[in-house]
Design a protein around this motif. Structure first.
Motif, PDB file in Angstrom:
ATOM      1  N   UNK A 196      66.856  53.756  29.121  1.00  0.00           N
ATOM      2  CA  UNK A 196      66.626  54.006  30.547  1.00  0.00           C
ATOM      3  C   UNK A 196      65.207  53.599  30.935  1.00  0.00           C
ATOM      4  N   UNK A 197      64.235  53.961  30.093  1.00  0.00           N
ATOM      5  CA  UNK A 197      62.837  53.616  30.362  1.00  0.00           C
ATOM      6  C   UNK A 197      62.641  52.101  30.350  1.00  0.00           C
ATOM      7  N   UNK A 198      63.246  51.420  29.389  1.00  0.00           N
ATOM      8  CA  UNK A 198      63.133  49.955  29.291  1.00  0.00           C
ATOM      9  C   UNK A 198      63.639  49.286  30.561  1.00  0.00           C
ATOM     10  N   UNK A 199      64.741  49.780  31.080  1.00  0.00           N
ATOM     11  CA  UNK A 199      65.359  49.148  32.256  1.00  0.00           C
ATOM     12  C   UNK A 199      64.525  49.282  33.522  1.00  0.00           C
ATOM     13  N   UNK A 200      63.566  50.219  33.522  1.00  0.00           N
ATOM     14  CA  UNK A 200      62.777  50.489  34.738  1.00  0.00           C
ATOM     15  C   UNK A 200      61.590  49.542  34.923  1.00  0.00           C
ATOM     16  N   UNK A 201      61.294  48.702  33.924  1.00  0.00           N
ATOM     17  CA  UNK A 201      60.226  47.698  34.021  1.00  0.00           C
ATOM     18  C   UNK A 201      58.885  48.311  34.417  1.00  0.00           C
ATOM     19  N   UNK A 202      58.502  49.362  33.679  1.00  0.00           N
ATOM     20  CA  UNK A 202      57.234  50.050  33.967  1.00  0.00           C
ATOM     21  C   UNK A 202      56.108  49.526  33.070  1.00  0.00           C
ATOM     22  N   UNK A 203      56.011  48.215  32.959  1.00  0.00           N
ATOM     23  CA  UNK A 203      54.928  47.615  32.194  1.00  0.00           C
ATOM     24  C   UNK A 203      54.963  47.987  30.725  1.00  0.00           C
ATOM     25  N   UNK A 204      53.780  48.357  30.203  1.00  0.00           N
ATOM     26  CA  UNK A 204      53.659  48.652  28.775  1.00  0.00           C
ATOM     27  C   UNK A 204      54.405  49.912  28.361  1.00  0.00           C
ATOM     28  N   UNK A 205      54.652  50.810  29.319  1.00  0.00           N
ATOM     29  CA  UNK A 205      55.447  52.008  29.005  1.00  0.00           C
ATOM     30  C   UNK A 205      56.867  51.595  28.614  1.00  0.00           C
ATOM     31  N   UNK A 206      57.449  50.710  29.421  1.00  0.00           N
ATOM     32  CA  UNK A 206      58.808  50.237  29.127  1.00  0.00           C
ATOM     33  C   UNK A 206      58.837  49.372  27.881  1.00  0.00           C
ATOM     34  N   UNK A 207      57.801  48.556  27.693  1.00  0.00           N
ATOM     35  CA  UNK A 207      57.763  47.700  26.510  1.00  0.00           C
ATOM     36  C   UNK A 207      57.581  48.555  25.242  1.00  0.00           C
ATOM     37  N   UNK A 208      56.800  49.622  25.367  1.00  0.00           N
ATOM     38  CA  UNK A 208      56.659  50.560  24.256  1.00  0.00           C
ATOM     39  C   UNK A 208      57.970  51.235  23.923  1.00  0.00           C
ATOM     40  N   UNK A 209      58.751  51.551  24.962  1.00  0.00           N
ATOM     41  CA  UNK A 209      60.073  52.149  24.741  1.00  0.00           C
ATOM     42  C   UNK A 209      61.002  51.164  24.038  1.00  0.00           C
ATOM     43  N   UNK A 210      60.894  49.884  24.402  1.00  0.00           N
ATOM     44  CA  UNK A 210      61.703  48.848  23.751  1.00  0.00           C
ATOM     45  C   UNK A 210      61.366  48.776  22.256  1.00  0.00           C
ATOM     46  N   UNK A 211      60.083  48.880  21.943  1.00  0.00           N
ATOM     47  CA  UNK A 211      59.657  48.882  20.544  1.00  0.00           C
ATOM     48  C   UNK A 211      60.187  50.120  19.820  1.00  0.00           C
ATOM     49  N   UNK A 212      60.156  51.273  20.499  1.00  0.00           N
ATOM     50  CA  UNK A 212      60.584  52.529  19.877  1.00  0.00           C
ATOM     51  C   UNK A 212      62.091  52.621  19.680  1.00  0.00           C
TER      52      UNK A 212
END
Length: 411
Positions: free
Chosen positions: A314-330
């Motif tokens: 859900x976080x990844x889909x929101x495109x919130x910069x490094x927060x979303x990219x960090x979620x993608x990594x996690x």
């Protein structure tokens, strides 16, 4: 007080080390496929949905080879099964030479399919092989330990791809020479590993502990010779869960570099390096998971990790910069224990059907062939939105985990 079962026995140390190395080798091949996915988009000028056919070629091989590999292992044993897998792996790698010369996407897919038939064979053999090297009560820990080295290979794959393939694009955008020479090197390494394994002594009477009737984890009724494989409900659910698990993996990995490039505005090579870091986090997750399973029931930990990945998607889909990219990594951290844990939970109490059951669970990896092209259709418009799709997969895994013990008791 009951003695704590040992992780493995001293006489199995060399065999365990070699079989664990197999997990590393197919980790390299699997994540290299995701680098090739992006490279083929750039060099052969194909769409994201069509480049998803790379994953179809790789994971589709599991659907074709899973059962034959299991039958081969059952008839000839673990060692010949490993050698067959390494032979197919090497053959597929060497076929990259004529594919690169022809600059044919179809030819590359054929080479990848043959290579992946080798990976499917290795997976069908290596998982019950690792399980046989000790007590069933520690099989979850052994599988997660071995899969941690699959994560090591997964880190190495995109780093190699970034250095030898994506970085080379800067000066040679239409050049497949780097791909050709890289896979020649891979083929030679696999050939040497196969030749080395010929000299490793594997006990002929090696028995998978899942079939030992005296095992305290075994359910006596499940060892009834009249009971058929698909009458074990927890096994059937494990096959389904594994299919959705690898579907989520295939889709997540296939478009990671695209997400880094399109959403985070990184170069392809930099995005590939972050992809390698995310696989490193998966490796960390497997070591952490192996430790936590000493305190938390594996099925419960699996449910927790599945729930966490629903949030990450859900976080990844929101495109919130490094927060979303960090979620993608996690996502890869929480994905870490899923494959080996589902595999091990599915094999428990199968008795004489264990090896056949292993091949069906490996066959479930075909899920990774189906999801990337589907995610690619959405990613063609918005790669971030495509990451909502794996939520379906994690819901299935969560359901498997929370109902596992109840379903197993009714098997």
């Amino acid at each position: 007080m009951e003695a704590i079962p040992r992780f493995t026995e001293k006489r199995y140390y060399i065999i365990l080390a070699f079989v664990t190395s197999l997990f590393l080798l197919w980790g390299v091949a699997m994540t290299m496929g995701d680098v090739l996915n992006k490279h083929f988009q750039n060099v052969l000028h194909i769409s994201k949905s069509r480049s998803g056919l790379v994953q179809l070629s790789i994971f589709g091989a599991y659907g074709v080879m899973g059962i034959p590999a299991g039958l081969f292992m059952k008839h000839f044993g673990y060692k010949p099964g490993v050698l067959l897998g390494l032979f197919l792996y090497a053959c597929g790698a060497f076929l990259f030479v004529p594919a690169a010369d022809a600059q044919s996407f179809t030819f590359f897919r054929v080479a990848l399919f043959i290579l992946a038939c080798g990976l499917a064979t290795l997976e069908a053999v290596a998982h019950p092989f690792i399980a046989s090297l000790g007590d069933q009560r520690t099989s979850d820990r052994r599988l997660n330990f071995a899969q941690a080295f699959n994560g090591v290979g997964g880190v190495i794959g995109p780093l190699i791809g970034s250095y030898f393939i994506l970085r080379a694009e800067a000066g040679h955008t239409n050049d497949l020479v780097a791909v050709k020479y890289l896979y020649i090197g891979i083929g030679l390494v696999i050939t040497l590993v196969g030749l080395s394994f010929v000299f490793v002594k594997v006990p002929k009477n090696l028995t998978d502990p899942h079939i030992v009737a005296t095992d305290t984890m075994a359910v006596v009724d499940s060892l009834d010779p009249a009971k058929k494989l698909f009458q074990h409900k927890h096994f059937v659910f494990a096959v389904i869960a594994q299919l959705f698990n690898v579907a989520a993996q295939g889709g997540t990995w296939a478009y990671f570099i695209n997400y880094g490039h399109e959403v985070m505005h990184l170069s392809d090579a930099s995005a590939a390096n972050y992809f390698a870091f995310s696989i490193f986090m998966m490796m960390v997750g497997r070591f952490v998971g192996t430790y936590l399973m000493g305190y938390i029931r594996p099925s419960k930990l699996l449910a927790i990790f599945a729930a966490c990945n629903i949030v990450m998607c859900i976080v990844v889909s929101q495109q919130m910069g490094w927060v979303s990219f960090g979620a993608l990594i996690m996502i890869n951290f929480f994905f870490s224990i899923m494959f080996p844990t589902i595999f091990s939970l599915g094999l428990k109490d199968l008795g004489r059907h264990t090896q056949q059951g292993a091949s069906f669970i490996v066959m479930g990896i075909v899920g990774g062939a189906l999801f990337p092209p589907l995610m690619g259709l959405i990613a063609n418009k918005n790669v971030a939105t495509a990451y909502l799709l794996p939520i379906i997969c994690y819901l299935v895994i969560f359901a498997f985990a929370i109902t596992y013990h109840r379903v197993r008791k009714t098997s």
